[in-house]
Every structure is written in structure tokens, then in C-alpha cells.
Design an enzyme around this catalytic site. Structure first.
Site, PDB file in Angstrom:
ATOM      1  CB  CYS A  73      -0.784   0.028   1.352  1.00 51.50           C
ATOM      2  SG  CYS A  73      -1.864   1.516   1.658  1.00 51.50           S
ATOM      3  CB  CYS A  76       0.386   1.590   4.028  1.00 54.25           C
ATOM      4  SG  CYS A  76      -1.288   1.022   3.950  1.00 54.25           S
TER       5      CYS A  76
END
Length: 190
Positions: A73, A76
Site C-alpha cells: 500500500c 500506508c
């Protein structure tokens, strides 16, 4: 003794070459020093390994920030440094839990907290009750304000914050399993 024009041109060329080499060396040294003094980015895997286990966090009487994440991600990854700093500032008062959405073990939690994009942050009070959520790339200041309110037992100022997210792609999707965490429990007919 006078310098003729060809010797003068040769001297000028050597001087130019010397300046170019000197500038290149100085820039190279600056780049190397800049890379060495740069703050290393936080590794999501290392952060998850150091996080408080969920069952301990829910029962130890401290408020908790649960982050649903995945190593792939980009949102993230972009927030990892800020979260590492927040953990450093708040770890005495707040549990930091990280749950990888690629691990089907966390599917019940993903469904419970309605995780359909990551990063997804669930704020839990001292009793483990839901106090709010944030999803996506959230500014550090917003997370800090929420953590401060959480520690004080106050209502979160940004209880439903939202920013840029990555779609959840779990291990279940990769395996072709019919349970999609984005379905929130709905059955998929194939």
C-alpha cells in the site's frame, strides 16, 4: 616570456576542466552526506513486528490506535514515518496495533471496523470500544489531535477523517476465495 595563443587556450581548457571536476566532486560529497543524514523511512514490517498485539491492547486499559495496512500500500508507506513519530510521542499512553489486511486471520476485525480502503485507522477507547475512524492518508496533525483527545477521554475532533486510500486487496482475493472484505459480509454469488 609571453604565452602564445595555443598555450593560452590549453591553459584555459585545463582551468575549465579543473573547475568542472571540482564542482562535480563537491556535488557528489553533498549528495552522499545528504543521503546519510536523511531520516530513514520506517518499514511497515518492522513497525508491525514492534506493535502491540491486538488482544493485549484491548485488555490493558489504554486507548488504542489500530492501523489496517498492507506492505504494498503506497498510502500506508507514505504515512509510515509520521506514524513512527506519533508512536514515539504517544506510546506511553496509547497502544499502537498494526493488522495486515493480506492476512485472512484479521478478516473478522476488517468486517467489524468496515475496512474497505487502507490505511484504515480505528481509534479505541480505554475499554476497547470504537471511538472513531480515519481512512487514507491523514495529515499527522489530524492523527495527533485524535490521539490527544483519545488519551484525555474526549470526543475525537476528527472522528471520521478521510484521505487518499489504496483499495484493499487481501490474501482472500488472491486465492480466489468468495469472501471479499469489501462486501461487509454479503454473500457473493458466482
Amino acid at each position: 616570456m609571453s604565452v602564445n595563443s595555443s598555450e593560452s587556450e590549453g591553459l584555459a581548457q585545463r582551468l575549465r576542466n579543473f573547475v568542472v571536476v571540482t564542482v562535480a566532486v563537491v556535488l557528489s560529497v553533498a549528495v552522499v552526506l545528504g543521503l546519510q543524514t536523511r531520516t530513514p523511512s520506517a518499514s511497515l514490517s518492522d513497525m508491525a513486528e514492534a506493535s502491540v498485539p491486538l488482544n493485549q491492547a484491548i485488555t490493558n486499559g489504554k486507548p488504542t490506535l489500530v492501523e489496517f495496512y498492507a506492505n504494498w500500500c503506497t498510502s500506508c508507506q507514505a504515512m509510515a514515518g509520521d506514524l513512527q513519530q506519533l508512536k514515539h510521542e504517544y506510546q506511553q499512553d496509547v497502544n499502537f496495533v498494526m493488522l495486515n489486511v493480506d492476512n485472512s486471520k484479521w478478516l473478522p476485525e476488517m468486517l467489524h471496523y468496515r475496512v474497505d480502503g487502507i490505511p484504515h485507522f480505528a481509534f479505541l477507547d480505554q475499554s476497547g470500544n470504537d471511538a472513531g475512524a480515519a481512512m487514507g492518508e491523514i495529515p499527522r496533525a489530524v492523527l495527533a489531535d485524535n490521539l490527544t483527545a483519545l488519551v484525555a477521554g474526549e470526543k475525537l475532533p476528527y472522528a471520521q477523517a478521510e484521505g487518499q486510500t489504496s483499495d484493499v486487496e487481501t490474501a482472500l482475493e488472491a486465492s480466489g476465495a468468495p469472501d471479499d472484505p469489501r462486501s461487509h459480509g454479503a454473500q457473493v454469488v458466482q
